[in-house]
Design an enzyme around this catalytic site. Structure first.
Site, PDB file in Angstrom:
ATOM      1  N   CYS A 129       0.835  -1.204   0.000  1.00 13.20           N
ATOM      2  CA  CYS A 129       0.000   0.000   0.000  1.00 13.20           C
ATOM      3  C   CYS A 129       0.871   1.256   0.000  1.00 13.20           C
ATOM      4  O   CYS A 129       0.607   2.215  -0.732  1.00 13.20           O
ATOM      5  CB  CYS A 129      -0.964  -0.008   1.187  1.00 13.20           C
ATOM      6  SG  CYS A 129      -0.176  -0.030   2.820  1.00 13.20           S
ATOM      7  N   ALA A 161      -4.985  -2.034   9.844  1.00 17.54           N
ATOM      8  CA  ALA A 161      -3.947  -3.037   9.602  1.00 17.54           C
ATOM      9  C   ALA A 161      -4.378  -4.373  10.188  1.00 17.54           C
ATOM     10  O   ALA A 161      -4.394  -4.554  11.396  1.00 17.54           O
ATOM     11  CB  ALA A 161      -2.626  -2.591  10.222  1.00 17.54           C
ATOM     12  N   GLY A 162      -4.735  -5.307   9.320  1.00 12.81           N
ATOM     13  CA  GLY A 162      -5.167  -6.622   9.765  1.00 12.81           C
ATOM     14  C   GLY A 162      -3.990  -7.525  10.059  1.00 12.81           C
ATOM     15  O   GLY A 162      -2.818  -7.118   9.950  1.00 12.81           O
ATOM     16  N   GLY A 164      -2.631  -9.946   8.397  1.00 14.97           N
ATOM     17  CA  GLY A 164      -1.702 -10.140   7.285  1.00 14.97           C
ATOM     18  C   GLY A 164      -0.709  -9.001   7.173  1.00 14.97           C
ATOM     19  O   GLY A 164       0.494  -9.213   6.986  1.00 14.97           O
ATOM     20  N   THR A 165      -1.199  -7.769   7.306  1.00 17.87           N
ATOM     21  CA  THR A 165      -0.313  -6.604   7.246  1.00 17.87           C
ATOM     22  C   THR A 165       0.696  -6.633   8.383  1.00 17.87           C
ATOM     23  O   THR A 165       1.896  -6.389   8.193  1.00 17.87           O
ATOM     24  CB  THR A 165      -1.138  -5.306   7.324  1.00 17.87           C
ATOM     25  OG1 THR A 165      -2.013  -5.245   6.197  1.00 17.87           O
ATOM     26  CG2 THR A 165      -0.241  -4.084   7.330  1.00 17.87           C
TER      27      THR A 165
END
Length: 319
Positions: A129, A161-162, A164-165
């Protein structure tokens, strides 16, 4: 009459769910075929089910078992860099086009405003991103003057921000750095990501610092403004926060660039913000919007190519 190809998304988290909504609302040549996860209780899978999309909570193996898989032409991977390597290997064996939203960087880096039409690989990597937001600016400066060094800082809301991030912070910095050099044209690059815990959540902010050879400031600013317009064409919330700033760096007081040594020229500072379209998370999550918008643009292009070549596995015509 418009041809469309079916797509699957692996990873029903923030990015994957936002991308699903974009595909269903804005995809020109794309049609949702399946949403794939590993947590049966995930909100993304539940939302996909409500929207009539086939789902599985058995990961990639579950996708291969779905009846719709035989018609899937493109798979977007929104999981993690480590998981993506197996996903890509299996999907390539089935002749499926892969668009990688993780920092795995197996395929070529793709940023729509820079090189969307130039790349045609079985695996296309969407960088990060932060890379999608900042590298176009580095490339804009590089089109006018040689860039010695480019440093980017991407600040995003912690709430956007999940898992994975968060699991890919190291890969984020390395992949973004490499793309700054590969696509941005910088001799040396550096990337920093900041997860801002502020409440209420803050909009995505990006800062780009460039040290380039001495050049016409007006020409550089004009190139940057044109690049911002190109990104806005697919990410409407992308914009300059303030005017481009310049600071001459004279030969007698050069900046020391690690790995390059003393360099002089012109320091260019660019401040950006990205407001999300609020398709899934609220508008502060511009990091979702710029990543999924870029992936959608890439997916539409790859679908168009597959249809034109007559290699789509199970497309249908819709009136």
């Amino acid at each position: 009459m418009n041809d469309k190809v079916k797509v699957a998304i692996i990873g029903p988290g923030n990015i994957g769910t936002d991308l699903m909504i974009k595909v269903m609302r804005n995809g020109r040549h794309l049609e949702m075929g399946a949403m794939v996860g590993v947590d049966p209780q995930s909100d993304g899978l539940a939302r996909a089910q409500r929207l009539g999309v086939a789902t599985t909570a058995e990961g990639l193996d579950g996708l291969l078992k779905l009846d719709v898989f035989k018609d899937i032409d493109i798979v977007f991977d929104a999981t993690s860099a480590s998981a993506h390597r197996r996903h890509d290997e299996v999907l390539q064996a089935h002749g499926v086009q892969v668009i990688d939203l993780t920092p795995a960087a197996i395929g070529p880096y793709v940023i729509p405003a820079i090189n969307l039409e130039a790349e045609n690989a079985a695996n296309m990597n969407m960088v990060t991103c932060g890379g999608q937001a900042t590298i176009p600016i580095v490339a804009a400066v590089s089109s006018v003057a040689k860039v010695h060094y480019a440093e980017i800082v991407a600040a995003i809301s912690s709430r956007s921000a999940g898992p994975g991030t968060r699991a890919n912070i190291d890969e984020f910095t390395e992949t973004t750095r490499h793309a700054i050099e590969k696509l941005g044209g910088a001799t040396r690059g550096k990337a920093i990501i900041v997860l801002n815990p502020a409440e209420p959540p803050l909009i995505m902010r990006d800062t780009v610092f460039v040290l380039c050879e001495a050049a016409d400031m007006h020409a550089i600013e004009e190139s940057i403004v044109k690049m911002v317009d190109r990104v806005q064409a697919y990410v409407p919330g992308y914009r300059l926060k303030q005017k481009v700033q310049f600071e001459p760096v004279p030969p007698e007081t050069p900046l020391n660039i690690p790995g390059l040594g003393p360099r002089h020229g012109l320091k260019v500072s660019v401040f950006l913000e990205v407001e999300g379209a609020a398709h899934y998370l609220p508008s502060y999550a511009g990091n979702l919007d710029i990543m999924t918008s870029a992936a959608l643009a890439c997916g539409d292009m790859m679908a168009r190519r597959r249809l034109a070549a007559g290699v789509a596995r199970g497309h249908k015509e819709t009136v």
